[in-house]
Design a protein around this motif. Structure first.
Motif, PDB file in Angstrom:
ATOM      1  N   LYS A   3       0.738  -1.342   0.080  1.00 50.27           N
ATOM      2  CA  LYS A   3       0.069   0.017  -0.011  1.00 50.27           C
ATOM      3  C   LYS A   3       0.797   1.373  -0.071  1.00 50.27           C
ATOM      4  O   LYS A   3       0.531   2.297  -0.616  1.00 50.27           O
ATOM      5  CB  LYS A   3      -0.815  -0.037   1.173  1.00 50.27           C
ATOM      6  CG  LYS A   3      -2.095  -0.837   1.021  1.00 50.27           C
ATOM      7  CD  LYS A   3      -3.054  -0.844   2.227  1.00 50.27           C
ATOM      8  CE  LYS A   3      -3.338   0.759   2.623  1.00 50.27           C
ATOM      9  NZ  LYS A   3      -4.275   0.698   3.914  1.00 50.27           N
ATOM     10  N   ARG A   4       1.928   1.170   0.736  1.00 51.51           N
ATOM     11  CA  ARG A   4       2.876   2.489   0.942  1.00 51.51           C
ATOM     12  C   ARG A   4       3.517   2.528  -0.472  1.00 51.51           C
ATOM     13  O   ARG A   4       3.853   3.793  -1.077  1.00 51.51           O
ATOM     14  CB  ARG A   4       3.691   2.031   2.036  1.00 51.51           C
ATOM     15  CG  ARG A   4       3.166   2.255   3.461  1.00 51.51           C
ATOM     16  CD  ARG A   4       4.062   2.255   4.476  1.00 51.51           C
ATOM     17  NE  ARG A   4       3.051   2.126   5.766  1.00 51.51           N
ATOM     18  CZ  ARG A   4       3.863   2.665   6.899  1.00 51.51           C
ATOM     19  NH1 ARG A   4       5.047   2.978   6.997  1.00 51.51           N
ATOM     20  NH2 ARG A   4       3.036   2.431   8.154  1.00 51.51           N
ATOM     21  N   THR A   5       3.799   1.545  -1.216  1.00 53.36           N
ATOM     22  CA  THR A   5       4.382   1.572  -2.504  1.00 53.36           C
ATOM     23  C   THR A   5       3.401   2.125  -3.450  1.00 53.36           C
ATOM     24  O   THR A   5       3.738   3.026  -4.332  1.00 53.36           O
ATOM     25  CB  THR A   5       5.038   0.290  -2.861  1.00 53.36           C
ATOM     26  OG1 THR A   5       5.977  -0.222  -2.157  1.00 53.36           O
ATOM     27  CG2 THR A   5       5.298   0.538  -4.340  1.00 53.36           C
ATOM     28  N   GLN A   6       2.213   1.999  -3.302  1.00 54.10           N
ATOM     29  CA  GLN A   6       1.241   2.187  -4.236  1.00 54.10           C
ATOM     30  C   GLN A   6       0.327   3.511  -3.676  1.00 54.10           C
ATOM     31  O   GLN A   6      -0.878   3.535  -4.384  1.00 54.10           O
ATOM     32  CB  GLN A   6       0.155   0.946  -4.595  1.00 54.10           C
ATOM     33  CG  GLN A   6       0.906  -0.033  -5.045  1.00 54.10           C
ATOM     34  CD  GLN A   6       1.489   0.158  -6.284  1.00 54.10           C
ATOM     35  OE1 GLN A   6       1.097   0.608  -7.385  1.00 54.10           O
ATOM     36  NE2 GLN A   6       2.829  -0.506  -6.724  1.00 54.10           N
ATOM     37  N   ALA A   7       0.965   4.307  -2.950  1.00 54.76           N
ATOM     38  CA  ALA A   7       0.307   5.555  -2.659  1.00 54.76           C
ATOM     39  C   ALA A   7      -0.841   5.255  -1.864  1.00 54.76           C
ATOM     40  O   ALA A   7      -1.930   6.106  -1.963  1.00 54.76           O
ATOM     41  CB  ALA A   7      -0.011   6.518  -3.712  1.00 54.76           C
ATOM     42  N   GLY A   8      -0.982   4.202  -1.005  1.00 58.61           N
ATOM     43  CA  GLY A   8      -2.161   4.091  -0.270  1.00 58.61           C
ATOM     44  C   GLY A   8      -3.352   3.104  -0.682  1.00 58.61           C
ATOM     45  O   GLY A   8      -4.261   2.702  -0.050  1.00 58.61           O
ATOM     46  N   SER A   9      -3.481   2.752  -2.132  1.00 64.83           N
ATOM     47  CA  SER A   9      -4.459   1.770  -2.292  1.00 64.83           C
ATOM     48  C   SER A   9      -3.997   0.680  -3.532  1.00 64.83           C
ATOM     49  O   SER A   9      -3.187   1.101  -4.060  1.00 64.83           O
ATOM     50  CB  SER A   9      -5.614   2.587  -3.099  1.00 64.83           C
ATOM     51  OG  SER A   9      -4.987   3.196  -4.212  1.00 64.83           O
ATOM     52  N   LEU A  10      -4.703  -0.244  -3.263  1.00 65.80           N
ATOM     53  CA  LEU A  10      -4.502  -1.648  -4.184  1.00 65.80           C
ATOM     54  C   LEU A  10      -5.678  -1.983  -4.892  1.00 65.80           C
ATOM     55  O   LEU A  10      -6.599  -1.794  -4.366  1.00 65.80           O
ATOM     56  CB  LEU A  10      -3.848  -2.770  -3.256  1.00 65.80           C
ATOM     57  CG  LEU A  10      -2.538  -2.382  -2.338  1.00 65.80           C
ATOM     58  CD1 LEU A  10      -2.389  -3.607  -1.443  1.00 65.80           C
ATOM     59  CD2 LEU A  10      -1.452  -1.969  -3.235  1.00 65.80           C
ATOM     60  N   THR A  11      -5.176  -2.553  -6.094  1.00 63.83           N
ATOM     61  CA  THR A  11      -6.444  -3.191  -6.913  1.00 63.83           C
ATOM     62  C   THR A  11      -6.679  -4.598  -6.206  1.00 63.83           C
ATOM     63  O   THR A  11      -5.907  -5.139  -5.351  1.00 63.83           O
ATOM     64  CB  THR A  11      -6.127  -3.440  -8.249  1.00 63.83           C
ATOM     65  OG1 THR A  11      -4.760  -4.362  -8.388  1.00 63.83           O
ATOM     66  CG2 THR A  11      -5.632  -1.916  -9.004  1.00 63.83           C
ATOM     67  N   ARG A  12      -7.675  -5.333  -6.554  1.00 70.68           N
ATOM     68  CA  ARG A  12      -7.872  -6.625  -6.187  1.00 70.68           C
ATOM     69  C   ARG A  12      -6.530  -7.557  -6.563  1.00 70.68           C
ATOM     70  O   ARG A  12      -6.321  -8.410  -5.470  1.00 70.68           O
ATOM     71  CB  ARG A  12      -9.232  -7.086  -6.641  1.00 70.68           C
ATOM     72  CG  ARG A  12      -9.707  -8.538  -6.101  1.00 70.68           C
ATOM     73  CD  ARG A  12     -11.014  -9.055  -6.897  1.00 70.68           C
ATOM     74  NE  ARG A  12     -12.077  -8.180  -6.369  1.00 70.68           N
ATOM     75  CZ  ARG A  12     -12.897  -8.207  -5.175  1.00 70.68           C
ATOM     76  NH1 ARG A  12     -12.473  -9.341  -4.477  1.00 70.68           N
ATOM     77  NH2 ARG A  12     -13.593  -7.379  -4.992  1.00 70.68           N
ATOM     78  N   ASP A  13      -6.301  -7.284  -7.777  1.00 68.48           N
ATOM     79  CA  ASP A  13      -5.176  -8.502  -8.052  1.00 68.48           C
ATOM     80  C   ASP A  13      -3.751  -8.208  -7.413  1.00 68.48           C
ATOM     81  O   ASP A  13      -3.147  -8.998  -6.859  1.00 68.48           O
ATOM     82  CB  ASP A  13      -4.710  -7.876  -9.458  1.00 68.48           C
ATOM     83  CG  ASP A  13      -5.862  -8.706 -10.523  1.00 68.48           C
ATOM     84  OD1 ASP A  13      -6.763  -9.861 -10.162  1.00 68.48           O
ATOM     85  OD2 ASP A  13      -5.861  -8.394 -11.582  1.00 68.48           O
ATOM     86  N   GLN A  14      -3.714  -6.724  -6.995  1.00 69.72           N
ATOM     87  CA  GLN A  14      -2.417  -6.365  -6.194  1.00 69.72           C
ATOM     88  C   GLN A  14      -2.642  -6.741  -4.956  1.00 69.72           C
ATOM     89  O   GLN A  14      -1.702  -7.109  -4.174  1.00 69.72           O
ATOM     90  CB  GLN A  14      -2.401  -4.835  -6.304  1.00 69.72           C
ATOM     91  CG  GLN A  14      -1.740  -4.270  -7.767  1.00 69.72           C
ATOM     92  CD  GLN A  14      -1.744  -2.797  -7.528  1.00 69.72           C
ATOM     93  OE1 GLN A  14      -2.566  -2.058  -7.042  1.00 69.72           O
ATOM     94  NE2 GLN A  14      -0.828  -2.328  -8.287  1.00 69.72           N
ATOM     95  N   GLU A  15      -4.018  -6.906  -4.323  1.00 71.92           N
ATOM     96  CA  GLU A  15      -4.033  -7.225  -2.887  1.00 71.92           C
ATOM     97  C   GLU A  15      -3.768  -8.933  -2.775  1.00 71.92           C
ATOM     98  O   GLU A  15      -3.120  -9.232  -1.809  1.00 71.92           O
ATOM     99  CB  GLU A  15      -5.646  -7.081  -2.324  1.00 71.92           C
ATOM    100  CG  GLU A  15      -5.798  -5.835  -2.151  1.00 71.92           C
ATOM    101  CD  GLU A  15      -7.353  -5.514  -1.670  1.00 71.92           C
ATOM    102  OE1 GLU A  15      -8.168  -6.626  -1.924  1.00 71.92           O
ATOM    103  OE2 GLU A  15      -7.708  -4.408  -1.427  1.00 71.92           O
ATOM    104  N   GLN A  16      -3.926  -9.883  -3.646  1.00 68.32           N
ATOM    105  CA  GLN A  16      -3.897 -11.020  -3.995  1.00 68.32           C
ATOM    106  C   GLN A  16      -2.372 -11.366  -4.166  1.00 68.32           C
ATOM    107  O   GLN A  16      -1.966 -12.302  -3.660  1.00 68.32           O
ATOM    108  CB  GLN A  16      -4.500 -11.883  -5.084  1.00 68.32           C
ATOM    109  CG  GLN A  16      -6.404 -11.737  -4.558  1.00 68.32           C
ATOM    110  CD  GLN A  16      -7.091 -12.513  -5.661  1.00 68.32           C
ATOM    111  OE1 GLN A  16      -6.653 -12.544  -6.885  1.00 68.32           O
ATOM    112  NE2 GLN A  16      -8.352 -12.569  -5.432  1.00 68.32           N
ATOM    113  N   ALA A  17      -1.734 -10.643  -4.750  1.00 69.62           N
ATOM    114  CA  ALA A  17      -0.297 -10.663  -4.967  1.00 69.62           C
ATOM    115  C   ALA A  17       0.584 -10.007  -3.809  1.00 69.62           C
ATOM    116  O   ALA A  17       1.568 -10.468  -3.877  1.00 69.62           O
ATOM    117  CB  ALA A  17       0.272 -10.077  -6.433  1.00 69.62           C
ATOM    118  N   SER A  18      -0.006  -9.555  -2.964  1.00 69.64           N
ATOM    119  CA  SER A  18       0.962  -8.854  -1.668  1.00 69.64           C
ATOM    120  C   SER A  18       1.087 -10.133  -0.864  1.00 69.64           C
ATOM    121  O   SER A  18       0.560 -10.595  -0.127  1.00 69.64           O
ATOM    122  CB  SER A  18       0.202  -7.669  -1.180  1.00 69.64           C
ATOM    123  OG  SER A  18      -1.036  -8.420  -0.391  1.00 69.64           O
ATOM    124  N   THR A  19       2.339 -10.768  -0.924  1.00 69.13           N
ATOM    125  CA  THR A  19       2.902 -11.745   0.014  1.00 69.13           C
ATOM    126  C   THR A  19       4.354 -11.439   0.502  1.00 69.13           C
ATOM    127  O   THR A  19       5.126 -10.795  -0.171  1.00 69.13           O
ATOM    128  CB  THR A  19       2.886 -13.025  -0.817  1.00 69.13           C
ATOM    129  OG1 THR A  19       1.598 -13.385  -1.317  1.00 69.13           O
ATOM    130  CG2 THR A  19       3.302 -14.332   0.194  1.00 69.13           C
TER     131      THR A  19
END
Length: 203
Positions: free
Chosen positions: A7-23
């Motif tokens: 989130k901090r890399t992406q300025a505070g928000s993530l797409t659904r795909d990005q949420e699933q890829a965050s590991t």
């Protein structure tokens, strides 16, 4: 943590795909770590985020030592077996797949009474802990002393990558979990978020 760093890399928000890829990666070698950030994660974590996560990896201290011309024995993979995060990750992966980590009672301390130097010697048993197992053998006698042997047991996680009974590495499960919790809370979190709190690099 991986979600928050993303989130901090992406300025505070993530797409659904990005949420699933965050590991959160826990890798034994630098090459495995670098490979983790290919594909979907190539744009998910910036250089600052990767550096923050890299400094708590099992190989990080070894990598720094090698860069300073320190010669280390064994491989990254060998040394990772003893790293708290790597061990925690191994057991978490078992739990993630809805399997139970195998635990067993393991003799931690064996001792006997003697007046002066003992003539008795402790020899290993058959290497198993089950009904009918031979845990250890005692050779020799001490004059004027009985044959009573005292022993204590630890409850150990035998699926732990760092479990090495023949090398004396038998952490009690409560002590192990307490140490891992302290490692994550007092070392991993502060190190990662200290770097993430710094200004992001300019493109």
């Amino acid at each position: 943590m991986a979600f928050e760093v993303a989130k901090r890399t992406q300025a505070g928000s993530l797409t659904r795909d990005q949420e699933q890829a965050s590991t959160f990666p826990i890798k034994a070698t630098p090459s495995d770590f670098n490979a983790f950030f290919k594909g979907k994660r190539s744009a998910l974590y910036d250089h600052r985020a990767r550096q923050a996560v890299r400094q708590v990896q099992p190989f990080f201290d070894d990598e720094m030592a090698t860069r300073s011309w320190v010669v280390l024995n064994g491989s990254y993979e060998d040394r990772a077996q003893w790293h708290d995060l790597f061990r925690l990750d191994g057991l978490w992966n078992i739990d993630k797949h809805r399997r139970l980590a195998i635990m067993g009672w393991w003799p931690e301390l064996i001792y006997w009474g003697s007046n002066g130097p003992s003539k008795r010697r402790l020899l290993p048993g058959d290497g198993t802990v089950a009904d009918g197992s031979v845990l250890f053998r005692i050779n020799g006698r001490d004059d004027g002393m009985g044959d009573e042997v005292s022993h204590e047991f630890d409850l150990t996680l035998t699926d732990d990558p760092g479990f090495r009974p023949r090398e004396g590495a038998t952490d009690d499960v409560v002590d192990l979990m307490t140490r891992w919790h302290q490692q994550v809370v007092t070392v991993v979190f502060p190190q990662v978020f200290t770097i993430m709190s710094q200004s992001a690099p300019q493109p």
